[in-house]
Design an enzyme around this catalytic site. Sequence first.
Site, short mmCIF file in Angstrom:
data_model
loop_
_atom_site.label_atom_id
_atom_site.label_comp_id
_atom_site.label_asym_id
_atom_site.label_seq_id
_atom_site.Cartn_x
_atom_site.Cartn_y
_atom_site.Cartn_z
N ASP A 1 0.83 -1.21 0.00
CA ASP A 1 0.00 0.00 0.00
C ASP A 1 0.86 1.26 0.00
O ASP A 1 0.68 2.17 -0.81
CB ASP A 1 -0.88 0.03 1.27
CG ASP A 1 -2.27 -0.52 1.03
OD1 ASP A 1 -2.66 -0.68 -0.14
OD2 ASP A 1 -2.97 -0.78 2.02
N ASP B 1 -6.10 6.19 -2.81
CA ASP B 1 -6.24 4.92 -2.12
C ASP B 1 -5.41 3.92 -2.92
O ASP B 1 -5.81 3.49 -4.00
CB ASP B 1 -7.71 4.47 -2.06
CG ASP B 1 -7.89 3.29 -1.09
OD1 ASP B 1 -6.89 2.59 -0.81
OD2 ASP B 1 -9.02 3.06 -0.62
N THR C 1 -8.36 -4.27 0.19
CA THR C 1 -7.14 -5.03 0.49
C THR C 1 -7.45 -6.47 0.92
O THR C 1 -6.67 -7.37 0.64
CB THR C 1 -6.30 -4.35 1.58
OG1 THR C 1 -7.14 -3.99 2.66
CG2 THR C 1 -5.63 -3.11 1.05
N ASP D 1 -11.63 7.03 -0.78
CA ASP D 1 -12.46 5.99 -1.40
C ASP D 1 -13.36 6.55 -2.50
O ASP D 1 -13.73 5.84 -3.44
CB ASP D 1 -13.37 5.32 -0.36
CG ASP D 1 -12.61 4.50 0.66
OD1 ASP D 1 -11.73 3.74 0.25
OD2 ASP D 1 -12.90 4.64 1.86
N GLU E 1 -4.24 7.37 3.23
CA GLU E 1 -4.41 6.81 4.57
C GLU E 1 -3.09 6.37 5.20
O GLU E 1 -2.92 6.38 6.40
CB GLU E 1 -5.36 5.60 4.48
CG GLU E 1 -5.66 4.95 5.81
CD GLU E 1 -6.58 3.75 5.65
OE1 GLU E 1 -6.98 3.21 6.69
OE2 GLU E 1 -6.89 3.36 4.51
N ILE F 1 -4.42 0.72 -2.67
CA ILE F 1 -5.02 -0.59 -2.98
C ILE F 1 -6.33 -0.67 -2.21
O ILE F 1 -6.35 -0.95 -1.01
CB ILE F 1 -4.10 -1.77 -2.60
CG1 ILE F 1 -2.78 -1.69 -3.38
CG2 ILE F 1 -4.80 -3.10 -2.89
CD1 ILE F 1 -1.77 -2.79 -3.04
N ASP F 2 -7.43 -0.38 -2.90
CA ASP F 2 -8.74 -0.45 -2.27
C ASP F 2 -9.23 -1.90 -2.31
O ASP F 2 -9.01 -2.60 -3.29
CB ASP F 2 -9.74 0.44 -3.00
CG ASP F 2 -11.08 0.52 -2.27
OD1 ASP F 2 -11.08 0.84 -1.07
OD2 ASP F 2 -12.11 0.25 -2.91
#
Length: 402
Positions: free
Chosen positions: A54, A153, A158, A319, A79, A155-156
Amino acid sequence: MSGILRELLCVSEKAANIARACRQQEALFQLLIEEKKEGEKNKKFAVDFKTLADVLVQEVIKQNMENKFPGLGKKIFGEESNEFTNDLGEKIIIRLCPTEEETVDLLNKVLNGNKLASEALAKVVHQDVVFSDPALDATEINIPQDTLGVWVDPIDSTYQYIKGSADIKSNQGIFPSGLQCVTILIGVYDIQTGVPLMGVINQPFVSQDLNTLRWKGHCYWGLSYMGTNIHSFLPPVSTRNSSETQSQVTPNPSSEAECSHPFSAVISTSEKETVKAALSRVCGERIFRAAGAGYKSLCVVLGLVDIYIFSEDTTFKWDSCAAHAILRAMGGGMVDLKECLERNPNSGLDLPQLVYHVGNRGAAGVDQWANKGGLIAYRSKKQLEAFLSRLLRHLAPVEAHT
């Protein structure tokens, strides 16, 4: 400037290459496997590898954009923190080094001497990526760089990424789970107004070659600025979801089910029962469940469903910003669900669009960037108004005020 969007497409593809490499290269895949065994993690790994993937994607996006557009890297938010501590107690800042060899050395410290994994990861991080789209190449728009902020984001979804299911069957074109639900999300917004201006959704795992087991992906983009609205080419609805073509393009009057339930929606498996009950009255059996906020938004972009609705406060600016920008370019948007339910439709007020430049008052940490009122993503304002009108009739009164 459309040059920024072109570069975002390139870095999203580089990010997708990293995501694919972590699943396809043995040295990296073995680290991902460690993530599956919660109480059996190999203690030699100082870092949660999923988090490293990430963070690495996030930092690659930041550094590449900073190199091409100096000053922009400081306005790219996400994040993940890029600071790690290894077994020796050393604090290590993850960054993209000038050379592949330097990046290997840095990753080797984080991964406690796992040179094979470090080399495999550094190689893909430093690979050049060329990505072009004729529709975007033909467009020149000047947006002042100092007015832009970026939500990422890396890697949405995960959980789906770690689980890695490749054999999930779709339901009318929509995957309930699996690698297809993984997305890389990059959204650009105006730092003064919070309005989303550009969005990139990269879906790294769209189709798999059954001989090589290698995956191919797809990238979607949109730009909406000062009356200019352009987006990537989308196949006609009929080729994406033939079973829904009639209802979305030429409704069949003889179909009672579609006349009484003219809408389709995608929801989270964790959606509230009261909302699900109301939706079943509005959409009938045309309710689909899927993983990943980015993927569910993409289902709306692709016309696989009319609406993505989520009543909880567990999605965040990173997101929603990318899909929101693409939907704006298509004539749609993304609104605050709670405010929609409390709004008087006869008031003449605009729909409460999500904005991206200010946090939630009194909240701390990631919660300050949560979409507190839930959300609805849509392609058509007229369709959204009709959907809300029906939804309000079937929701318990208390739901509109909780």
